[in-house]
Design a protein around this motif. Structure first.
Motif, PDB file in Angstrom:
ATOM      1  N   ASP A  82      42.410 -41.923  61.335  1.00 42.28           N
ATOM      2  CA  ASP A  82      43.444 -41.633  62.334  1.00 42.28           C
ATOM      3  C   ASP A  82      44.584 -40.945  61.592  1.00 42.28           C
ATOM      4  O   ASP A  82      45.458 -41.591  61.032  1.00 42.28           O
ATOM      5  CB  ASP A  82      43.909 -42.930  62.995  1.00 42.28           C
ATOM      6  N   ALA A  83      44.530 -39.612  61.554  1.00 48.42           N
ATOM      7  CA  ALA A  83      45.496 -38.849  60.752  1.00 48.42           C
ATOM      8  C   ALA A  83      45.758 -37.513  61.443  1.00 48.42           C
ATOM      9  O   ALA A  83      44.814 -36.763  61.723  1.00 48.42           O
ATOM     10  CB  ALA A  83      44.957 -38.623  59.340  1.00 48.42           C
ATOM     11  N   PRO A  84      47.022 -37.191  61.739  1.00 46.66           N
ATOM     12  CA  PRO A  84      47.342 -35.965  62.486  1.00 46.66           C
ATOM     13  C   PRO A  84      47.003 -34.703  61.696  1.00 46.66           C
ATOM     14  O   PRO A  84      47.124 -34.667  60.470  1.00 46.66           O
ATOM     15  CB  PRO A  84      48.851 -36.086  62.722  1.00 46.66           C
ATOM     16  N   ILE A  85      46.598 -33.669  62.420  1.00 40.30           N
ATOM     17  CA  ILE A  85      46.187 -32.411  61.798  1.00 40.30           C
ATOM     18  C   ILE A  85      47.064 -31.263  62.303  1.00 40.30           C
ATOM     19  O   ILE A  85      47.345 -31.152  63.493  1.00 40.30           O
ATOM     20  CB  ILE A  85      44.704 -32.120  62.079  1.00 40.30           C
ATOM     21  N   GLY A  86      47.483 -30.415  61.376  1.00 40.33           N
ATOM     22  CA  GLY A  86      48.254 -29.223  61.704  1.00 40.33           C
ATOM     23  C   GLY A  86      47.949 -28.134  60.694  1.00 40.33           C
ATOM     24  O   GLY A  86      47.109 -28.307  59.804  1.00 40.33           O
TER      25      GLY A  86
ATOM     26  N   ASN B 175      54.435 -30.361  62.679  1.00 37.78           N
ATOM     27  CA  ASN B 175      53.780 -29.550  63.709  1.00 37.78           C
ATOM     28  C   ASN B 175      52.298 -29.892  63.826  1.00 37.78           C
ATOM     29  O   ASN B 175      51.443 -29.008  63.910  1.00 37.78           O
ATOM     30  CB  ASN B 175      53.953 -28.059  63.400  1.00 37.78           C
ATOM     31  N   SER B 176      52.009 -31.185  63.833  1.00 34.95           N
ATOM     32  CA  SER B 176      50.619 -31.639  63.878  1.00 34.95           C
ATOM     33  C   SER B 176      50.295 -32.258  65.231  1.00 34.95           C
ATOM     34  O   SER B 176      51.179 -32.505  66.055  1.00 34.95           O
ATOM     35  CB  SER B 176      50.370 -32.647  62.760  1.00 34.95           C
ATOM     36  N   ARG B 177      49.012 -32.510  65.449  1.00 35.49           N
ATOM     37  CA  ARG B 177      48.560 -33.161  66.680  1.00 35.49           C
ATOM     38  C   ARG B 177      47.663 -34.334  66.315  1.00 35.49           C
ATOM     39  O   ARG B 177      46.995 -34.338  65.284  1.00 35.49           O
ATOM     40  CB  ARG B 177      47.794 -32.161  67.551  1.00 35.49           C
ATOM     41  N   GLU B 178      47.658 -35.329  67.175  1.00 35.00           N
ATOM     42  CA  GLU B 178      46.836 -36.516  66.958  1.00 35.00           C
ATOM     43  C   GLU B 178      45.389 -36.120  66.696  1.00 35.00           C
ATOM     44  O   GLU B 178      44.834 -35.244  67.364  1.00 35.00           O
ATOM     45  CB  GLU B 178      46.895 -37.421  68.188  1.00 35.00           C
ATOM     46  N   ALA B 179      44.767 -36.770  65.712  1.00 32.51           N
ATOM     47  CA  ALA B 179      43.364 -36.504  65.409  1.00 32.51           C
ATOM     48  C   ALA B 179      42.701 -37.806  64.972  1.00 32.51           C
ATOM     49  O   ALA B 179      43.185 -38.478  64.061  1.00 32.51           O
ATOM     50  CB  ALA B 179      43.241 -35.450  64.313  1.00 32.51           C
ATOM     51  N   VAL B 180      41.595 -38.169  65.643  1.00 34.34           N
ATOM     52  CA  VAL B 180      40.899 -39.417  65.338  1.00 34.34           C
ATOM     53  C   VAL B 180      39.401 -39.139  65.212  1.00 34.34           C
ATOM     54  O   VAL B 180      38.790 -38.566  66.117  1.00 34.34           O
ATOM     55  CB  VAL B 180      41.129 -40.479  66.429  1.00 34.34           C
ATOM     56  N   THR B 181      38.835 -39.552  64.079  1.00 33.70           N
ATOM     57  CA  THR B 181      37.403 -39.412  63.828  1.00 33.70           C
ATOM     58  C   THR B 181      36.837 -40.768  63.426  1.00 33.70           C
ATOM     59  O   THR B 181      37.384 -41.438  62.554  1.00 33.70           O
ATOM     60  CB  THR B 181      37.133 -38.414  62.681  1.00 33.70           C
ATOM     61  N   HIS B 182      35.749 -41.183  64.059  1.00 36.73           N
ATOM     62  CA  HIS B 182      35.042 -42.402  63.676  1.00 36.73           C
ATOM     63  C   HIS B 182      33.776 -41.995  62.924  1.00 36.73           C
ATOM     64  O   HIS B 182      33.110 -41.030  63.308  1.00 36.73           O
ATOM     65  CB  HIS B 182      34.658 -43.210  64.918  1.00 36.73           C
TER      66      HIS B 182
ATOM     67  N   THR C 108      26.476 -38.731  50.647  1.00 39.40           N
ATOM     68  CA  THR C 108      26.278 -39.633  51.776  1.00 39.40           C
ATOM     69  C   THR C 108      25.973 -38.817  53.027  1.00 39.40           C
ATOM     70  O   THR C 108      26.588 -37.769  53.266  1.00 39.40           O
ATOM     71  CB  THR C 108      27.529 -40.493  52.032  1.00 39.40           C
ATOM     72  N   TYR C 109      25.017 -39.310  53.806  1.00 41.85           N
ATOM     73  CA  TYR C 109      24.673 -38.722  55.099  1.00 41.85           C
ATOM     74  C   TYR C 109      25.384 -39.564  56.161  1.00 41.85           C
ATOM     75  O   TYR C 109      25.183 -40.776  56.236  1.00 41.85           O
ATOM     76  CB  TYR C 109      23.165 -38.765  55.282  1.00 41.85           C
ATOM     77  N   VAL C 110      26.239 -38.918  56.968  1.00 42.98           N
ATOM     78  CA  VAL C 110      27.063 -39.669  57.906  1.00 42.98           C
ATOM     79  C   VAL C 110      26.950 -39.126  59.324  1.00 42.98           C
ATOM     80  O   VAL C 110      26.564 -37.974  59.546  1.00 42.98           O
ATOM     81  CB  VAL C 110      28.560 -39.650  57.496  1.00 42.98           C
ATOM     82  N   GLN C 111      27.308 -39.991  60.260  1.00 41.77           N
ATOM     83  CA  GLN C 111      27.484 -39.584  61.645  1.00 41.77           C
ATOM     84  C   GLN C 111      28.949 -39.723  61.994  1.00 41.77           C
ATOM     85  O   GLN C 111      29.557 -40.763  61.731  1.00 41.77           O
ATOM     86  CB  GLN C 111      26.647 -40.452  62.578  1.00 41.77           C
ATOM     87  N   CYS C 112      29.534 -38.673  62.576  1.00 47.46           N
ATOM     88  CA  CYS C 112      30.956 -38.686  62.940  1.00 47.46           C
ATOM     89  C   CYS C 112      31.089 -38.534  64.451  1.00 47.46           C
ATOM     90  O   CYS C 112      30.425 -37.701  65.057  1.00 47.46           O
ATOM     91  CB  CYS C 112      31.702 -37.545  62.254  1.00 47.46           C
ATOM     92  N   GLU C 113      31.950 -39.355  65.031  1.00 46.16           N
ATOM     93  CA  GLU C 113      32.227 -39.252  66.462  1.00 46.16           C
ATOM     94  C   GLU C 113      33.661 -38.794  66.663  1.00 46.16           C
ATOM     95  O   GLU C 113      34.605 -39.388  66.142  1.00 46.16           O
ATOM     96  CB  GLU C 113      32.007 -40.587  67.164  1.00 46.16           C
ATOM     97  N   LEU C 114      33.817 -37.724  67.423  1.00 42.98           N
ATOM     98  CA  LEU C 114      35.149 -37.176  67.684  1.00 42.98           C
ATOM     99  C   LEU C 114      35.798 -37.888  68.860  1.00 42.98           C
ATOM    100  O   LEU C 114      35.220 -37.966  69.948  1.00 42.98           O
ATOM    101  CB  LEU C 114      35.062 -35.683  67.997  1.00 42.98           C
ATOM    102  N   GLU C 115      37.004 -38.394  68.632  1.00 35.27           N
ATOM    103  CA  GLU C 115      37.812 -38.910  69.731  1.00 35.27           C
ATOM    104  C   GLU C 115      38.734 -37.801  70.231  1.00 35.27           C
ATOM    105  O   GLU C 115      39.076 -37.725  71.407  1.00 35.27           O
ATOM    106  CB  GLU C 115      38.627 -40.117  69.259  1.00 35.27           C
ATOM    107  N   THR C 116      39.154 -36.944  69.307  1.00 36.16           N
ATOM    108  CA  THR C 116      39.931 -35.747  69.634  1.00 36.16           C
ATOM    109  C   THR C 116      39.156 -34.543  69.102  1.00 36.16           C
ATOM    110  O   THR C 116      38.162 -34.709  68.414  1.00 36.16           O
ATOM    111  CB  THR C 116      41.318 -35.798  68.972  1.00 36.16           C
ATOM    112  N   GLY C 117      39.627 -33.339  69.404  1.00 38.20           N
ATOM    113  CA  GLY C 117      38.885 -32.153  68.981  1.00 38.20           C
ATOM    114  C   GLY C 117      39.774 -31.103  68.355  1.00 38.20           C
ATOM    115  O   GLY C 117      39.933 -30.012  68.904  1.00 38.20           O
TER     116      GLY C 117
END
Length: 303
Positions: free
Chosen positions: A185-189, A204-211, A222-231
């Motif tokens: 859970d870390a904002p991206i800009g 100047n960032s926007r909310e960004a959440v990746t599980h 590592t082989y991972v699966q990521c689920e986007l809560e934001t895009g």
């Protein structure tokens, strides 16, 4: 031509007009700013600038102009269509294909192919991005939903904004992640040092959440699966770099020294789920990872 009218509430007071309008119908901020520049937005019957801060009681009028005739050339490019009806197309985009025309890429894009395959695409995003609801990067493969009319487009964008769509990605990253699950859970800009890149920043960032969930561990990967809560733009690539596990093959956010033979980031949009805009049916689609990623996994398993 459509005309929209709103009255500013007390809760909306002091909001920038361009930001406020994006919250109403799911339009992109760049599209709203273009309409403001063209004089299509008025407040109390007066034209304003994008940075105008609204006041309670302001009367907002937006006159959406008719979409310009499409001028992007249709091209007979094969498409891997997973689903199609009168409202929506779900496409499995190959690695290396740009989603829509942009400087340097005015042909051979997914939009060029879609225009040849389908004569009806939503016009909300104008002449460059007809039907495009969301994007994935050029070298990211996988599932995309495309709207064939404006009603479908608005519904799909609303679902993205409400975080009700299901978007699962599979990725191969550098390093061995020590836990099975995690949430970033870390904002991206925009990266202050490189405006062509994104970064985790408070400016100047926007909310960004990746599980993420670990699927398989190797000696150094590592082989991972990521689920986007934001895009957000480059979200998975930026977030995995941020926690110290950059994507294999990522030319922008990965290590400079190449350790695995793959062109572009090892990232695939594997699962896409949404509610059909007309029928209300819950749809879910899955696409297997491309051959290039399978080859990388075989190589890592053999080490």
């Amino acid at each position: 031509m459509e005309v929209y009218n709103w009255t500013v509430t007390a809760e909306q007071e002091a909001e920038r007009i361009d930001k406020l309008l994006t919250s109403f119908e799911g339009w992109s901020r760049s599209q709203v700013q273009q309409w403001i520049k063209e004089g299509a937005v008025t407040i109390n019957e007066q034209a304003v600038k994008s940075n105008y801060k609204v006041a309670e009681g302001d009367q907002i009028t937006l006159t959406v102009p008719e979409p310009e005739p499409l001028e992007i050339k249709a091209e007979n490019i094969p498409l891997d269509i997973v689903f199609e009806d009168e409202d929506v197309i779900v496409v499995n985009k190959p690695r290396g294909m740009v989603v829509h025309p942009a400087p340097g890429h005015y042909s051979h894009t997914l939009v060029n192919a879609l225009m040849y395959h389908c004569k009806d695409l939503s016009g909300i995003n104008g002449v460059i991005r007809p039907g495009i609801v969301h994007r994935i990067d050029k070298d990211t493969s996988g599932l995309l939903m495309v709207a064939k009319n404006d009603r479908a487009h608005e519904s799909l964008v609303s679902q993205l904004k409400a975080k009700t769509t299901k978007r699962l990605y599979k990725a191969i990253v550098h390093g061995v992640i020590p836990h099975q699950h995690g949430t970033i859970d870390a904002p991206i800009g925009r990266d202050k040092k490189d405006r062509q890149s994104m970064a985790v920043t408070d400016e100047n960032s926007r909310e960004a959440v990746t599980h993420f969930t670990v699927l398989e561990c190797f000696a150094n990967h590592t082989y991972v699966q990521c689920e986007l809560e934001t895009g957000r733009t480059h979200q998975i690539r930026v977030h995995m770099k941020y926690i110290g596990f950059p994507l294999v093959g990522d030319p922008k956010y990965g290590p400079k020294k190449k350790t695995v033979d793959i062109e572009g980031q090892a990232l695939h949009a594997a699962v896409l789920g949404f509610v059909h805009p007309r029928t209300g049916e819950e749809l879910e689609f899955e696409a297997p990872i491309p051959a290039e990623m399978e080859e990388v996994l075989r190589y890592l398993r053999s080490m």
